[in-house]
Design a protein around this motif. Structure first.
Motif, short mmCIF file in Angstrom:
data_model
loop_
_atom_site.label_atom_id
_atom_site.label_comp_id
_atom_site.label_asym_id
_atom_site.label_seq_id
_atom_site.Cartn_x
_atom_site.Cartn_y
_atom_site.Cartn_z
N GLY A 68 -2.56 2.77 -3.49
CA GLY A 68 -1.17 3.20 -3.38
C GLY A 68 -0.69 3.75 -4.70
N GLY A 69 0.60 3.96 -4.78
CA GLY A 69 1.19 4.58 -5.97
C GLY A 69 2.06 3.61 -6.74
N LEU A 70 3.13 4.13 -7.30
CA LEU A 70 3.97 3.33 -8.19
C LEU A 70 4.59 2.13 -7.48
N GLY A 71 5.07 2.35 -6.25
CA GLY A 71 5.69 1.25 -5.51
C GLY A 71 4.70 0.13 -5.24
N THR A 72 3.47 0.51 -4.91
CA THR A 72 2.43 -0.49 -4.65
C THR A 72 2.15 -1.31 -5.91
N GLU A 126 4.10 -1.71 -8.50
CA GLU A 126 5.27 -2.50 -8.86
C GLU A 126 5.34 -3.78 -8.02
N GLU A 127 5.10 -3.65 -6.75
CA GLU A 127 5.15 -4.82 -5.86
C GLU A 127 4.06 -5.82 -6.23
N CYS A 134 0.84 -1.20 0.00
CA CYS A 134 0.00 0.00 0.00
C CYS A 134 0.87 1.24 0.00
N GLY A 135 0.20 2.38 -0.14
CA GLY A 135 0.92 3.63 -0.33
C GLY A 135 1.77 4.04 0.86
N ALA A 136 2.90 4.66 0.54
CA ALA A 136 3.69 5.34 1.55
C ALA A 136 3.09 6.73 1.80
N LEU A 167 15.84 2.74 3.34
CA LEU A 167 14.54 3.41 3.46
C LEU A 167 14.12 3.59 4.92
N GLU A 225 11.05 6.21 5.17
CA GLU A 225 9.74 5.62 5.44
C GLU A 225 9.54 5.45 6.95
N MET A 283 0.77 2.53 4.86
CA MET A 283 1.58 1.46 5.46
C MET A 283 1.50 1.54 6.99
N MET A 332 15.76 -3.37 -1.77
CA MET A 332 14.37 -3.56 -2.17
C MET A 332 14.09 -4.99 -2.63
N ARG A 370 13.77 -7.17 0.32
CA ARG A 370 12.51 -6.89 1.02
C ARG A 370 11.36 -7.65 0.36
N LYS A 371 11.29 -7.54 -0.96
CA LYS A 371 10.16 -8.16 -1.65
C LYS A 371 10.22 -9.68 -1.56
P1 AMP Z 1 4.07 3.96 -3.15
O1 AMP Z 1 2.91 3.07 -3.58
O2 AMP Z 1 4.81 4.52 -4.33
O3 AMP Z 1 3.66 4.96 -2.14
O4 AMP Z 1 5.13 3.00 -2.46
C1 AMP Z 1 4.66 2.07 -1.55
C2 AMP Z 1 5.68 1.04 -1.23
O5 AMP Z 1 6.39 0.62 -2.39
C3 AMP Z 1 6.74 1.53 -0.27
O6 AMP Z 1 7.01 0.45 0.59
C4 AMP Z 1 7.92 1.80 -1.13
O7 AMP Z 1 9.12 1.61 -0.45
C5 AMP Z 1 7.78 0.75 -2.19
N1 AMP Z 1 8.42 1.19 -3.42
C6 AMP Z 1 8.65 2.43 -3.82
N2 AMP Z 1 9.31 2.45 -5.01
C7 AMP Z 1 9.52 1.15 -5.33
C8 AMP Z 1 10.14 0.48 -6.41
N3 AMP Z 1 10.72 1.13 -7.41
N4 AMP Z 1 10.16 -0.85 -6.41
C9 AMP Z 1 9.57 -1.52 -5.42
N5 AMP Z 1 8.96 -0.96 -4.38
C10 AMP Z 1 8.94 0.36 -4.31
#
Ligand code: AMP
Length: 193
Positions: A108-112, A114-115, A10-12, A70, A74, A48, A89, A92-93
């Motif tokens: 969430g955003g890009l990180g969410t 991507e995960e 989920c989003g940071a 991080l 974070e 988070m 990272m 972590r995953k």
């Molecule tokens: P966000 O959804 O972008 O707010 O990010 C949420 C989670 O994804 C946080 O735990 C970030 O650390 C993680 N995150 C951010 N950027 C990446 C990335 N490039 N690859 C994987 N996880 C990321």
């Protein structure tokens, strides 16, 4: 299948609409009420932190996995059952996936994203057979879901892999969907749909 540990992506950030924070609280409380351990990125910020706080306050078990780099940005959560600090990272995953029986993406955003997509492709490749879910608060994921259906219609994703990803706006219903999900025994390199 009985889920013991669920990974939440989920989003940071918390987003602009307070409904997302409320949904994260409901998700954390529902996990705790069902005796399901929360595995997540270990941060104290954004959704988070909200989901982790809600699960801990409700008496649940929470394990956070945070990369050393991080831990400052974070703000590694200091009130968890356990916080594991890892090298990066990728570690972590991998660790979050190892500890979890299923995965749920909250808004969430890009990180969410991507995960979510990385762990989904790991399932497609047969690295695991664990279900995934979208918590569709405020129809946050409805456009993405339509696009994913489009990928199936256009012949780029098989029906059985699309079916790995469940969706509900209710944490309780989403848990039921994930519990009921049956893994496919086929790998993506076979022809069957
Ligand atoms: P966000 O959804 O972008 O707010 O990010 C949420 C989670 O994804 C946080 O735990 C970030 O650390 C993680 N995150 C951010 N950027 C990446 C990335 N490039 N690859 C994987 N996880 C990321």
């Amino acid at each position: 299948m009985s889920l013991q540990s669920i990974c939440i992506f989920c989003g940071a950030s918390t987003g602009t609409n307070p409904i997302y924070r409320e949904a994260a609280i409901a998700m954390g409380q529902t996990l705790a009420a069902n005796g399901i351990r929360l595995i997540y990125g270990g941060g104290a910020v954004g959704l988070m932190g909200v989901v982790a706080d809600a699960a801990m306050t409700a008496g649940g078990e929470v394990i956070g996995i945070i990369p050393r780099s991080l831990k400052e940005s974070e703000i590694g959560h200091t009130g968890l059952t356990r916080l594991e600090v890892v090298d990066g990272m990728h570690a972590r995953k991998a660790r979050m996936a190892e500890l979890s029986d299923a995965f749920i993406a909250l808004p969430g955003g890009l990180g969410t994203l991507e995960e979510l997509f990385e762990v989904w492709t790991w399932g497609q490749l047969g690295y695991h057979s664990k279900p995934l879910g979208l918590l569709d608060t405020n129809q946050f994921y409805s456009k993405l879901s339509h696009f994913l259906d489009h990928l199936v219609e256009e012949g780029f994703v098989k029906v059985k892999y699309r079916a790995m990803l469940q969706r509900s706006d209710s944490p309780r219903d989403l848990l039921q969907l994930l519990n009921a999900w049956q893994p496919s025994i086929h790998s993506r390199w076979e022809n069957s749909q």
